[in-house]
Design an enzyme around this catalytic site. Structure first.
Site, PDB file in Angstrom:
ATOM      1  N   GLY A  31       0.785  -1.231   0.000  1.00 18.69           N
ATOM      2  CA  GLY A  31       0.000   0.000   0.000  1.00 18.69           C
ATOM      3  C   GLY A  31       0.815   1.278   0.000  1.00 18.69           C
ATOM      4  O   GLY A  31       0.304   2.341   0.370  1.00 18.69           O
ATOM      5  N   SER A  32       2.069   1.193  -0.449  1.00 21.01           N
ATOM      6  CA  SER A  32       2.885   2.427  -0.421  1.00 21.01           C
ATOM      7  C   SER A  32       2.320   3.478  -1.390  1.00 21.01           C
ATOM      8  O   SER A  32       2.339   4.678  -1.085  1.00 21.01           O
ATOM      9  CB  SER A  32       4.351   2.133  -0.733  1.00 21.01           C
ATOM     10  N   ASN A  33       1.788   3.037  -2.518  1.00 18.76           N
ATOM     11  CA  ASN A  33       1.175   4.006  -3.447  1.00 18.76           C
ATOM     12  C   ASN A  33      -0.112   4.568  -2.855  1.00 18.76           C
ATOM     13  O   ASN A  33      -0.368   5.765  -2.937  1.00 18.76           O
ATOM     14  CB  ASN A  33       0.883   3.345  -4.796  1.00 18.76           C
ATOM     15  N   LEU A 103      -4.593  -7.012  -8.039  1.00 20.47           N
ATOM     16  CA  LEU A 103      -4.215  -7.966  -9.083  1.00 20.47           C
ATOM     17  C   LEU A 103      -5.378  -8.630  -9.816  1.00 20.47           C
ATOM     18  O   LEU A 103      -5.181  -9.202 -10.879  1.00 20.47           O
ATOM     19  CB  LEU A 103      -3.318  -9.062  -8.479  1.00 20.47           C
ATOM     20  N   ILE A 106     -10.616  -6.615 -13.466  1.00 23.32           N
ATOM     21  CA  ILE A 106     -11.806  -5.825 -13.119  1.00 23.32           C
ATOM     22  C   ILE A 106     -12.987  -6.337 -13.950  1.00 23.32           C
ATOM     23  O   ILE A 106     -12.917  -6.374 -15.180  1.00 23.32           O
ATOM     24  CB  ILE A 106     -11.547  -4.322 -13.394  1.00 23.32           C
ATOM     25  N   ASN A 120      -5.079   2.573 -13.506  1.00 23.01           N
ATOM     26  CA  ASN A 120      -4.125   1.654 -12.863  1.00 23.01           C
ATOM     27  C   ASN A 120      -2.716   2.189 -13.086  1.00 23.01           C
ATOM     28  O   ASN A 120      -2.485   2.978 -14.002  1.00 23.01           O
ATOM     29  CB  ASN A 120      -4.259   0.264 -13.504  1.00 23.01           C
ATOM     30  N   HIS A 122       1.183   0.626 -13.684  1.00 27.70           N
ATOM     31  CA  HIS A 122       1.928  -0.597 -13.965  1.00 27.70           C
ATOM     32  C   HIS A 122       3.426  -0.289 -13.853  1.00 27.70           C
ATOM     33  O   HIS A 122       3.883   0.747 -14.358  1.00 27.70           O
ATOM     34  CB  HIS A 122       1.586  -1.099 -15.378  1.00 27.70           C
ATOM     35  N   ASP A 163      -3.721  -4.824 -18.098  1.00 27.92           N
ATOM     36  CA  ASP A 163      -2.694  -3.843 -18.490  1.00 27.92           C
ATOM     37  C   ASP A 163      -2.849  -3.356 -19.931  1.00 27.92           C
ATOM     38  O   ASP A 163      -1.857  -3.197 -20.652  1.00 27.92           O
ATOM     39  CB  ASP A 163      -1.281  -4.450 -18.316  1.00 27.92           C
ATOM     40  N   GLU A 192       6.776   5.901  -9.123  1.00 25.59           N
ATOM     41  CA  GLU A 192       5.330   5.770  -8.854  1.00 25.59           C
ATOM     42  C   GLU A 192       4.887   6.763  -7.793  1.00 25.59           C
ATOM     43  O   GLU A 192       3.880   7.463  -7.959  1.00 25.59           O
ATOM     44  CB  GLU A 192       5.009   4.343  -8.383  1.00 25.59           C
TER      45      GLU A 192
HETATM   46  C1  GRF Z   1       3.234  -1.092  -7.640  1.00 26.44           C
HETATM   47  O1  GRF Z   1       4.519  -1.368  -8.078  1.00 26.44           O
HETATM   48  C2  GRF Z   1       2.305  -0.886  -8.807  1.00 26.44           C
HETATM   49  O2  GRF Z   1       2.955  -0.520  -9.970  1.00 26.44           O
HETATM   50  C3  GRF Z   1       1.698  -2.233  -9.010  1.00 26.44           C
HETATM   51  O3  GRF Z   1       1.614  -2.800  -7.725  1.00 26.44           O
HETATM   52  C4  GRF Z   1       2.620  -2.242  -6.887  1.00 26.44           C
HETATM   53  C5  GRF Z   1       1.981  -1.851  -5.606  1.00 26.44           C
HETATM   54  O4  GRF Z   1       2.935  -1.473  -4.640  1.00 26.44           O
HETATM   55  N1  GRF Z   1       0.454  -2.131  -9.719  1.00 26.44           N
HETATM   56  P1  GRF Z   1       2.465  -0.846  -3.276  1.00 26.44           P
HETATM   57  O5  GRF Z   1       1.575  -1.852  -2.585  1.00 26.44           O
HETATM   58  O6  GRF Z   1       1.750   0.408  -3.576  1.00 26.44           O
HETATM   59  O7  GRF Z   1       3.723  -0.605  -2.501  1.00 26.44           O
END
Ligand code: GRF
Length: 208
Positions: A31-33, A103, A106, A120, A122, A163, A192
């Site tokens: 969940g870092s993003n 993953l 959808i 999304n 990628h 994708d 990202e």
């Molecule tokens: C990211 O690298 C994103 O590109 C992919 O899944 C990963 C999620 O990473 N779709 P995080 O859980 O947000 O750290």
């Protein structure tokens, strides 16, 4: 006449300012993003992250949601494939969906209900290194195996293939000599975190 036009423009602008976009983040990993996106909008008067949708009990993203006081919805595969949990999303008045480490494919129930409103990210430069099974380190391993000189990130709309939807934004990074899966993963993650929240904000601005 000029005054009328000015008033109309001002009313339109005021209306736009008052509209809030309700957003759900679908994430099932660390969940870092999601965290960066939540931080970007935490003081926004125009965008509200209302819900984290997750298919993995125990995923790191759930702690991030809890810390940020955001509701979570844990989903199961069969119901998701059949209904997309559309009723639940409508209950939260969700009008935009962000995938960030989600993953599952959808389902068409969601694609049809949210046309051009699901995006999304990628961790590579699509259309290369995408498709089923291409996630996490598998992507970076394939990039290194092919001796690519660059990799990067792709933000894209989501359609019914993995994708595959129209590309919104890409940013490349160099693949250096002696690059490892770990070092490339870190570079890509940094891109990202820097660009995904910004791209989301730009996109939501055009919808507001
Ligand atoms: C990211 O690298 C994103 O590109 C992919 O899944 C990963 C999620 O990473 N779709 P995080 O859980 O947000 O750290």
């Amino acid at each position: 006449m000029i005054n009328d036009q000015k008033t109309a423009t001002k009313v339109l602008e005021d209306n736009k300012k008052q509209q809030i976009k309700h957003v759900a983040i679908f994430a099932s990993g660390a969940g870092s993003n999601a965290k960066k996106i939540i931080e970007r909008f935490e003081n926004s008067t125009r965008v509200k992250i209302d819900l984290i949708v997750c298919n993995k009990p125990g995923a790191g993203v759930l702690q991030i949601a809890e810390a940020a006081n955001i509701q979570t919805l844990i989903i199961g595969k069969k119901v998701f494939s059949d209904t997309g949990y559309l009723d639940e999303l409508k209950n939260y008045a969700i009008d935009f969906i962000i995938l960030a480490g989600f993953l599952w494919k959808i389902p068409s129930a969601l694609i049809n209900a949210y046309p051009w409103k699901i995006i999304n990210i990628h961790p590579a430069l699509l259309p290369s290194y995408g498709g089923k099974g291409m996630y996490g380190n598998a992507v970076h391993e394939a990039v290194l195996l092919a001796k690519e000189k660059q990799s990067g990130i792709t933000v894209h709309y989501v359609d019914d293939k993995y994708d595959h939807g129209r590309i919104i934004f890409q940013k490349a990074c160099e693949v250096v000599e002696n690059e490892t899966v770990e070092s490339l993963a870190q570079k890509v993650h940094e891109l990202e975190h820097e660009y995904y929240p910004k791209q989301i904000e730009n996109l939501l601005d055009t919808l507001l």
